[in-house]
Design a protein around this motif. Structure first.
Motif, PDB file in Angstrom:
ATOM      1  N   PHE A 141       0.852  -1.192   0.000  1.00  0.00           N
ATOM      2  CA  PHE A 141       0.000   0.000   0.000  1.00  0.00           C
ATOM      3  C   PHE A 141       0.885   1.238   0.000  1.00  0.00           C
ATOM      4  N   GLN A 142       0.488   2.219  -0.811  1.00  0.00           N
ATOM      5  CA  GLN A 142       1.160   3.529  -0.792  1.00  0.00           C
ATOM      6  C   GLN A 142       0.083   4.590  -0.775  1.00  0.00           C
ATOM      7  N   SER A 143       0.325   5.627   0.012  1.00  0.00           N
ATOM      8  CA  SER A 143      -0.601   6.757  -0.028  1.00  0.00           C
ATOM      9  C   SER A 143       0.143   8.029   0.336  1.00  0.00           C
ATOM     10  N   ASN A 144      -0.397   9.132  -0.196  1.00  0.00           N
ATOM     11  CA  ASN A 144       0.143  10.448   0.153  1.00  0.00           C
ATOM     12  C   ASN A 144      -0.636  11.059   1.310  1.00  0.00           C
ATOM     13  N   SER A 145      -1.638  10.318   1.779  1.00  0.00           N
ATOM     14  CA  SER A 145      -2.513  10.842   2.818  1.00  0.00           C
ATOM     15  C   SER A 145      -2.320  10.089   4.138  1.00  0.00           C
ATOM     16  N   GLU A 146      -2.074  10.835   5.179  1.00  0.00           N
ATOM     17  CA  GLU A 146      -1.847  10.249   6.505  1.00  0.00           C
ATOM     18  C   GLU A 146      -3.055   9.411   6.940  1.00  0.00           C
ATOM     19  N   GLY A 147      -4.257   9.965   6.734  1.00  0.00           N
ATOM     20  CA  GLY A 147      -5.482   9.271   7.154  1.00  0.00           C
ATOM     21  C   GLY A 147      -5.659   7.948   6.424  1.00  0.00           C
ATOM     22  N   GLU A 148      -5.361   7.937   5.134  1.00  0.00           N
ATOM     23  CA  GLU A 148      -5.503   6.687   4.358  1.00  0.00           C
ATOM     24  C   GLU A 148      -4.523   5.627   4.846  1.00  0.00           C
ATOM     25  N   LEU A 149      -3.312   6.051   5.163  1.00  0.00           N
ATOM     26  CA  LEU A 149      -2.310   5.095   5.662  1.00  0.00           C
ATOM     27  C   LEU A 149      -2.779   4.495   6.985  1.00  0.00           C
ATOM     28  N   ILE A 150      -3.298   5.355   7.852  1.00  0.00           N
ATOM     29  CA  ILE A 150      -3.761   4.900   9.172  1.00  0.00           C
ATOM     30  C   ILE A 150      -4.955   3.961   9.016  1.00  0.00           C
ATOM     31  N   ASP A 151      -5.923   4.344   8.169  1.00  0.00           N
ATOM     32  CA  ASP A 151      -7.117   3.498   7.972  1.00  0.00           C
ATOM     33  C   ASP A 151      -6.736   2.134   7.406  1.00  0.00           C
ATOM     34  N   TRP A 152      -5.840   2.140   6.415  1.00  0.00           N
ATOM     35  CA  TRP A 152      -5.458   0.855   5.780  1.00  0.00           C
ATOM     36  C   TRP A 152      -4.764  -0.043   6.799  1.00  0.00           C
ATOM     37  N   LEU A 153      -3.889   0.559   7.592  1.00  0.00           N
ATOM     38  CA  LEU A 153      -3.175  -0.226   8.617  1.00  0.00           C
ATOM     39  C   LEU A 153      -4.167  -0.842   9.613  1.00  0.00           C
ATOM     40  N   HIS A 154      -5.159  -0.068  10.016  1.00  0.00           N
ATOM     41  CA  HIS A 154      -6.180  -0.603  10.938  1.00  0.00           C
ATOM     42  C   HIS A 154      -6.862  -1.832  10.343  1.00  0.00           C
ATOM     43  N   GLU A 155      -7.138  -1.755   9.031  1.00  0.00           N
ATOM     44  CA  GLU A 155      -7.831  -2.883   8.369  1.00  0.00           C
ATOM     45  C   GLU A 155      -6.957  -4.133   8.292  1.00  0.00           C
ATOM     46  N   GLN A 156      -5.636  -3.940   8.362  1.00  0.00           N
ATOM     47  CA  GLN A 156      -4.700  -5.062   8.175  1.00  0.00           C
ATOM     48  C   GLN A 156      -4.125  -5.546   9.501  1.00  0.00           C
ATOM     49  N   ARG A 157      -4.825  -5.298  10.585  1.00  0.00           N
ATOM     50  CA  ARG A 157      -4.220  -5.530  11.900  1.00  0.00           C
ATOM     51  C   ARG A 157      -3.866  -6.988  12.201  1.00  0.00           C
ATOM     52  N   GLU A 158      -4.386  -7.932  11.370  1.00  0.00           N
ATOM     53  CA  GLU A 158      -4.075  -9.354  11.598  1.00  0.00           C
ATOM     54  C   GLU A 158      -2.740  -9.762  10.980  1.00  0.00           C
ATOM     55  N   ALA A 159      -2.092  -8.852  10.265  1.00  0.00           N
ATOM     56  CA  ALA A 159      -0.846  -9.208   9.556  1.00  0.00           C
ATOM     57  C   ALA A 159       0.268  -9.565  10.544  1.00  0.00           C
ATOM     58  N   ASP A 160       1.275 -10.277  10.020  1.00  0.00           N
ATOM     59  CA  ASP A 160       2.338 -10.792  10.889  1.00  0.00           C
ATOM     60  C   ASP A 160       3.533  -9.857  11.017  1.00  0.00           C
ATOM     61  N   PHE A 161       3.744  -9.021  10.000  1.00  0.00           N
ATOM     62  CA  PHE A 161       4.944  -8.180  10.023  1.00  0.00           C
ATOM     63  C   PHE A 161       4.712  -6.992   9.093  1.00  0.00           C
ATOM     64  N   LEU A 162       5.424  -5.904   9.390  1.00  0.00           N
ATOM     65  CA  LEU A 162       5.270  -4.680   8.594  1.00  0.00           C
ATOM     66  C   LEU A 162       6.633  -4.143   8.161  1.00  0.00           C
ATOM     67  N   LEU A 163       6.736  -3.867   6.853  1.00  0.00           N
ATOM     68  CA  LEU A 163       7.905  -3.166   6.306  1.00  0.00           C
ATOM     69  C   LEU A 163       7.417  -1.759   6.005  1.00  0.00           C
ATOM     70  N   LEU A 164       8.004  -0.758   6.641  1.00  0.00           N
ATOM     71  CA  LEU A 164       7.432   0.593   6.597  1.00  0.00           C
ATOM     72  C   LEU A 164       8.451   1.652   6.203  1.00  0.00           C
ATOM     73  N   ASN A 165       8.176   2.307   5.083  1.00  0.00           N
ATOM     74  CA  ASN A 165       8.885   3.544   4.763  1.00  0.00           C
ATOM     75  C   ASN A 165       7.861   4.666   4.872  1.00  0.00           C
ATOM     76  N   PRO A 166       7.865   5.380   5.996  1.00  0.00           N
ATOM     77  CA  PRO A 166       6.835   6.410   6.190  1.00  0.00           C
ATOM     78  C   PRO A 166       7.094   7.684   5.385  1.00  0.00           C
ATOM     79  N   GLY A 167       8.177   7.743   4.598  1.00  0.00           N
ATOM     80  CA  GLY A 167       8.492   8.955   3.832  1.00  0.00           C
ATOM     81  C   GLY A 167       8.595  10.142   4.773  1.00  0.00           C
ATOM     82  N   ALA A 168       8.075  11.282   4.341  1.00  0.00           N
ATOM     83  CA  ALA A 168       8.181  12.500   5.162  1.00  0.00           C
ATOM     84  C   ALA A 168       7.417  12.377   6.487  1.00  0.00           C
TER      85      ALA A 168
END
Ligand code: DQA
Length: 152
Positions: free
Chosen positions: A49-76
């Motif tokens: 997932f990529q987004s330029n919007s903070e809210g979209e990133l947060i919402d998507w992460l909430h939806e994926q809360r069952e995942a096992d691991f996260l690779l995160l480049n938060p950019g700015a």
């Protein structure tokens, strides 16, 4: 099948053409494909997932809360977002922070990260290789977790 999330923050959709002297010439799609193929060899699913919007990133992460691991480049958002930090803490998914560039060699405002102190580790300055090394780390982490669960 275990799932690893690959999240990229603002402006990383421009990779390939964005300041190539800093970020290289590989596109985000190519990075996503390379990470997914590294994980697939170990029968691990990759959701990107990529987004330029903070809210979209947060919402998507909430939806994926069952995942096992996260690779995160938060950019700015690395340097600004308490909201995204709280979301990562909120879902409790173990993660590695990734930066293509060596943020510590750059402007002072890039030296501060809202993620490094809550990440398992951070990779900065290794370009695309940083994503692939982080994916390999995710594989080891998931295998170790599976082994400890099957022996308990
Ligand atoms: C970055 C570094 C950040 O400072 C910058 O805002 C980015 C990319 C990197 O991958 O090097 O957008 O996270």
């Amino acid at each position: 099948m275990p799932t690893v999330l690959l999240i990229n923050g603002p402006n990383l959709n421009l990779l390939g053409s964005r300041e190539p002297e800093i970020y290289g010439s590989t596109t985000l799609k190519e990075i996503e494909e390379q990470v997914a193929s590294t994980l697939k060899k170990h029968e691990i699913n990759c959701k990107t997932f990529q987004s330029n919007s903070e809210g979209e990133l947060i919402d998507w992460l909430h939806e994926q809360r069952e995942a096992d691991f996260l690779l995160l480049n938060p950019g700015a958002f690395t340097h600004t977002s308490v909201g995204l930090r709280d979301a990562v803490l909120g879902v409790g998914i173990p993660f590695v922070e990734i930066h293509l560039s060596n943020v510590h060699k750059r402007e002072e405002f890039r030296h501060q990260s809202y993620f490094s102190d809550i990440a398992i580790g951070a990779l900065a300055g290794l370009g695309v290789k940083g994503y692939l090394l982080a994916a390999e780390f995710a594989v080891d982490f998931i295998k170790q977790k599976e082994n400890s669960q099957s022996s308990s």
